[in-house]
Design a protein around this motif. Structure first.
Motif, PDB file in Angstrom:
ATOM      1  N   SER A  96       0.835  -1.198   0.000  1.00  0.00           N
ATOM      2  CA  SER A  96       0.000   0.000   0.000  1.00  0.00           C
ATOM      3  C   SER A  96       0.871   1.249   0.000  1.00  0.00           C
ATOM      4  N   GLU A  97       0.243   2.374  -0.291  1.00  0.00           N
ATOM      5  CA  GLU A  97       0.965   3.643  -0.211  1.00  0.00           C
ATOM      6  C   GLU A  97       1.492   3.876   1.200  1.00  0.00           C
ATOM      7  N   ALA A  98       0.797   3.323   2.214  1.00  0.00           N
ATOM      8  CA  ALA A  98       1.229   3.500   3.600  1.00  0.00           C
ATOM      9  C   ALA A  98       2.515   2.730   3.878  1.00  0.00           C
ATOM     10  N   ASP A  99       2.676   1.531   3.288  1.00  0.00           N
ATOM     11  CA  ASP A  99       3.931   0.784   3.422  1.00  0.00           C
ATOM     12  C   ASP A  99       5.097   1.638   2.951  1.00  0.00           C
ATOM     13  N   LYS A 100       4.944   2.181   1.753  1.00  0.00           N
ATOM     14  CA  LYS A 100       6.028   2.961   1.146  1.00  0.00           C
ATOM     15  C   LYS A 100       6.309   4.235   1.936  1.00  0.00           C
ATOM     16  N   ALA A 101       5.245   4.923   2.352  1.00  0.00           N
ATOM     17  CA  ALA A 101       5.422   6.180   3.076  1.00  0.00           C
ATOM     18  C   ALA A 101       6.100   5.943   4.420  1.00  0.00           C
ATOM     19  N   ALA A 102       5.710   4.869   5.119  1.00  0.00           N
ATOM     20  CA  ALA A 102       6.307   4.590   6.426  1.00  0.00           C
ATOM     21  C   ALA A 102       7.785   4.250   6.291  1.00  0.00           C
ATOM     22  N   GLU A 103       8.139   3.453   5.274  1.00  0.00           N
ATOM     23  CA  GLU A 103       9.552   3.123   5.098  1.00  0.00           C
ATOM     24  C   GLU A 103      10.357   4.358   4.701  1.00  0.00           C
ATOM     25  N   GLU A 104       9.817   5.192   3.832  1.00  0.00           N
ATOM     26  CA  GLU A 104      10.521   6.413   3.451  1.00  0.00           C
ATOM     27  C   GLU A 104      10.753   7.313   4.663  1.00  0.00           C
ATOM     28  N   LEU A 105       9.761   7.384   5.528  1.00  0.00           N
ATOM     29  CA  LEU A 105       9.857   8.201   6.734  1.00  0.00           C
ATOM     30  C   LEU A 105      10.963   7.681   7.656  1.00  0.00           C
ATOM     31  N   ILE A 106      10.988   6.370   7.877  1.00  0.00           N
ATOM     32  CA  ILE A 106      12.000   5.770   8.743  1.00  0.00           C
ATOM     33  C   ILE A 106      13.391   5.948   8.149  1.00  0.00           C
ATOM     34  N   ARG A 107      13.504   5.729   6.848  1.00  0.00           N
ATOM     35  CA  ARG A 107      14.801   5.909   6.189  1.00  0.00           C
ATOM     36  C   ARG A 107      15.296   7.346   6.335  1.00  0.00           C
ATOM     37  N   GLY A 108      14.412   8.303   6.170  1.00  0.00           N
ATOM     38  CA  GLY A 108      14.802   9.701   6.300  1.00  0.00           C
ATOM     39  C   GLY A 108      15.337  10.014   7.689  1.00  0.00           C
ATOM     40  N   HIS A 109      14.650   9.518   8.725  1.00  0.00           N
ATOM     41  CA  HIS A 109      15.105   9.709  10.105  1.00  0.00           C
ATOM     42  C   HIS A 109      16.479   9.083  10.312  1.00  0.00           C
ATOM     43  N   LEU A 110      16.651   7.860   9.814  1.00  0.00           N
ATOM     44  CA  LEU A 110      17.921   7.154  10.011  1.00  0.00           C
ATOM     45  C   LEU A 110      19.069   7.835   9.274  1.00  0.00           C
ATOM     46  N   GLN A 111      18.807   8.329   8.095  1.00  0.00           N
ATOM     47  CA  GLN A 111      19.875   8.995   7.331  1.00  0.00           C
ATOM     48  C   GLN A 111      20.378  10.244   8.049  1.00  0.00           C
ATOM     49  N   ARG A 112      19.491  10.867   8.836  1.00  0.00           N
ATOM     50  CA  ARG A 112      19.907  12.033   9.616  1.00  0.00           C
ATOM     51  C   ARG A 112      20.560  11.631  10.939  1.00  0.00           C
ATOM     52  N   ALA A 113      19.988  10.633  11.603  1.00  0.00           N
ATOM     53  CA  ALA A 113      20.454  10.275  12.945  1.00  0.00           C
ATOM     54  C   ALA A 113      21.610   9.286  12.951  1.00  0.00           C
ATOM     55  N   ARG A 114      21.670   8.400  11.954  1.00  0.00           N
ATOM     56  CA  ARG A 114      22.710   7.365  11.882  1.00  0.00           C
ATOM     57  C   ARG A 114      23.239   7.264  10.443  1.00  0.00           C
ATOM     58  N   PRO A 115      23.866   8.339   9.952  1.00  0.00           N
ATOM     59  CA  PRO A 115      24.250   8.367   8.531  1.00  0.00           C
ATOM     60  C   PRO A 115      25.259   7.294   8.139  1.00  0.00           C
ATOM     61  N   ARG A 116      25.998   6.744   9.083  1.00  0.00           N
ATOM     62  CA  ARG A 116      26.992   5.722   8.750  1.00  0.00           C
ATOM     63  C   ARG A 116      26.405   4.311   8.705  1.00  0.00           C
ATOM     64  N   ASP A 117      25.187   4.149   9.195  1.00  0.00           N
ATOM     65  CA  ASP A 117      24.587   2.813   9.249  1.00  0.00           C
ATOM     66  C   ASP A 117      23.910   2.464   7.933  1.00  0.00           C
ATOM     67  N   ALA A 118      23.937   1.198   7.590  1.00  0.00           N
ATOM     68  CA  ALA A 118      23.207   0.703   6.425  1.00  0.00           C
ATOM     69  C   ALA A 118      21.729   0.528   6.768  1.00  0.00           C
ATOM     70  N   ILE A 119      20.895   0.474   5.742  1.00  0.00           N
ATOM     71  CA  ILE A 119      19.451   0.286   5.920  1.00  0.00           C
ATOM     72  C   ILE A 119      18.975  -0.763   4.932  1.00  0.00           C
ATOM     73  N   LEU A 120      18.230  -1.746   5.435  1.00  0.00           N
ATOM     74  CA  LEU A 120      17.568  -2.748   4.601  1.00  0.00           C
ATOM     75  C   LEU A 120      16.083  -2.700   4.891  1.00  0.00           C
ATOM     76  N   GLY A 121      15.284  -2.431   3.864  1.00  0.00           N
ATOM     77  CA  GLY A 121      13.837  -2.380   4.046  1.00  0.00           C
ATOM     78  C   GLY A 121      13.123  -3.243   3.037  1.00  0.00           C
ATOM     79  N   GLU A 122      11.913  -3.643   3.376  1.00  0.00           N
ATOM     80  CA  GLU A 122      11.154  -4.518   2.478  1.00  0.00           C
ATOM     81  C   GLU A 122      10.853  -3.845   1.149  1.00  0.00           C
TER      82      GLU A 122
END
Length: 266
Positions: free
Chosen positions: A43-69
């Motif tokens: 759903s659009e909500a799946d995509k929006a939630a993952e984009e939101l989490i990725r955005g937070h992580l890129q700011r808070a933990r820029p050195r960490d990798a991210i794997l999402g569904e």
């Protein structure tokens, strides 16, 4: 032992943001749903939630990798955040409240990446569970308002409650006979499905659960919650952790017997 409490606090912040986004679109009449190449819905909500989490992580933990569904792997290194924005999308799109956002931090170690932090947030159920390596597993409304999780002490399969997702996957893998034998051996069976059985194992309200086919993002967060609550989480092959493409979880006491049935050794 490393202290993962800052990472756990961040995971709660991520879950709060995801909860707000997913609940805003839950039961929306204009929710957009597509079919992925593997024929599962997104759903659009799946995509929006993952984009939101990725955005937070890129700011808070820029050195960490991210794997999402939904958007795959980004970055490299010894720390990897693993995200399932909505575990239980089929429930979500039908208005069934049994779905959750799964967030885990995995670190490279012996035997590959292992989960060290996990948060399972089910806002439509008003429930959240979490764990950090070496710090135990908890449930509650927040880090400061929580109760510790502990698996059950049921020691006989005849007294056990068994949760599962569906029958078709077991049949596809040629494991249906063992699965059915297990359902006859236990006290009670219920088809709760998705993340929820693992959280009930951690709480001690269910004693064993298993699923025949899963992805890493389905298991990383649930695995550490179960193990930090005193339980066992392995693949059907007995390999510890979320790496086998399937899962068996228990109160530890019944684990060998659980695997025996599902591998048709009984």
């Amino acid at each position: 032992m490393p202290d993962y409490r800052d990472d756990l606090r961040l995971a709660h912040v991520l879950a709060d943001a995801a909860d707000a986004a997913t609940m805003d679109r839950f039961k929306a009449l204009d929710l957009k749903v597509e079919t992925k190449p593997d024929m599962t819905p997104v759903s659009e909500a799946d995509k929006a939630a993952e984009e939101l989490i990725r955005g937070h992580l890129q700011r808070a933990r820029p050195r960490d990798a991210i794997l999402g569904e939904e958007y795959g792997i980004e970055g490299t290194g010894p720390r990897r955040w693993v995200i399932d924005p909505i575990d239980g999308t089929k429930n979500y799109v039908r208005g069934v409240p049994v779905w959750a956002t799964l967030i885990s931090l995995m670190e490279a170690g012996e035997g590959g990446y292992q989960p060290v932090v996990g948060v399972v947030s089910a806002p439509a159920l008003s429930r959240r569970w979490w764990a950090a390596k070496g710090h135990g597993a908890f449930t509650g409304r927040s880090l400061s308002a929580a109760s510790r999780l502990q698996v059950s002490q049921v020691s006989r399969m005849a007294d056990a409650s068994f949760a599962y997702s569906s029958l078709s996957g077991w049949e596809d893998q040629g494991r249906l006979d063992g699965f059915l034998d297990l359902t006859k051996a236990v006290w009670r069976t219920r088809g709760y499905g998705d993340f929820w059985p693992y959280m009930m194992v951690a709480e001690g309200s269910v004693d064993i659960c298993a699923e025949p086919e899963l992805s890493l993002w389905d298991m990383a967060a649930t695995a550490i919650v179960v193990t930090e609550a005193g339980g066992s989480f392995t693949g059907l092959d007995g390999r510890p952790g979320p790496h086998s493409g399937n899962a068996a979880a228990s109160n530890s006491i019944l684990h060998d017997e659980l695997l025996g049935y599902l591998n048709q050794r009984y």
